[in-house]
Design a protein around this motif. Sequence first.
Motif, short mmCIF file in Angstrom:
data_model
loop_
_atom_site.label_atom_id
_atom_site.label_comp_id
_atom_site.label_asym_id
_atom_site.label_seq_id
_atom_site.Cartn_x
_atom_site.Cartn_y
_atom_site.Cartn_z
N VAL A 32 -1.99 38.06 40.16
CA VAL A 32 -2.43 37.52 38.97
C VAL A 32 -1.53 36.86 38.21
O VAL A 32 -0.45 37.69 37.82
CB VAL A 32 -3.11 38.47 38.05
CG1 VAL A 32 -3.77 37.84 36.78
CG2 VAL A 32 -4.34 39.27 38.73
N HIS A 33 -1.22 35.40 38.05
CA HIS A 33 -0.15 34.93 37.45
C HIS A 33 -0.53 34.74 35.79
O HIS A 33 -1.51 33.99 35.76
CB HIS A 33 0.02 33.69 38.01
CG HIS A 33 0.99 32.85 37.44
ND1 HIS A 33 0.94 31.44 37.14
CD2 HIS A 33 2.41 32.83 37.33
CE1 HIS A 33 1.83 31.10 36.61
NE2 HIS A 33 2.97 31.85 36.47
N VAL A 34 0.11 35.10 35.01
CA VAL A 34 -0.16 34.91 33.42
C VAL A 34 1.24 34.46 33.19
O VAL A 34 2.06 34.97 32.62
CB VAL A 34 -0.40 36.28 32.85
CG1 VAL A 34 -0.91 35.96 31.53
CG2 VAL A 34 -1.50 37.10 33.56
N PRO A 35 1.28 33.01 32.76
CA PRO A 35 2.24 32.32 32.41
C PRO A 35 2.63 32.33 30.85
O PRO A 35 1.95 31.58 30.11
CB PRO A 35 2.22 30.81 32.81
CG PRO A 35 0.58 30.88 33.00
CD PRO A 35 -0.08 32.24 33.38
N ASP A 36 2.82 33.58 30.41
CA ASP A 36 3.00 33.85 28.87
C ASP A 36 4.35 34.39 28.65
O ASP A 36 4.76 35.38 29.30
CB ASP A 36 1.58 34.50 28.50
CG ASP A 36 1.88 34.74 26.81
OD1 ASP A 36 1.12 34.05 26.29
OD2 ASP A 36 2.63 35.73 26.42
N GLY A 37 5.03 33.95 27.52
CA GLY A 37 6.39 34.72 27.25
C GLY A 37 6.44 36.15 26.82
O GLY A 37 7.39 36.77 27.14
#
Length: 162
Positions: A32-37
């Motif tokens: 699961v890729h979650v592109p959040d800082g």
Amino acid sequence: GFLDVVRGGMTTRADLHVGANTIGREGPNLAVHVPDGSVSKEHAVIDCWKDGSFFVEDLKSTNKTWLLTDASKPEHCFTELRPGTRYQLNDACVLRFGEVRCVFRVNRELAAPAPVDVSARDAPTQSLPCDPTERYHNPPDAPEPPKGKNDDDEDTELDDDD
């Protein structure tokens, strides 16, 4: 099972497979890729067992993993998950990875009974009440977990050499 990731008013569905499903911001082996800082490179793992059991474990993330345990309270009671401890998930559990809210859903086909070898599972397991009344398609605002610094390369605690 699957995970509904809620970001910016949009929901993205990520299918989970039997075995370890790593959730994170970046990396070649993420389920699961979650592109959040606010999400660590390798933030948490959801372990899906063949018998239909599901567990979440924080991977020493900077901004922690949280589980909603009581949506009836006005402040929406999120409990911080201790790294190294697996927590059992039920259908409709609401999780937060850093500042990103997700809802775990059970795929009933995956929950067919099958023998599972648990001898290799050495992390302690803890059960917390999960409040499935939280509606993930229109979640109310919840208090933000304490903010930590972003986990760039200098503080990654995972060691690939082991």
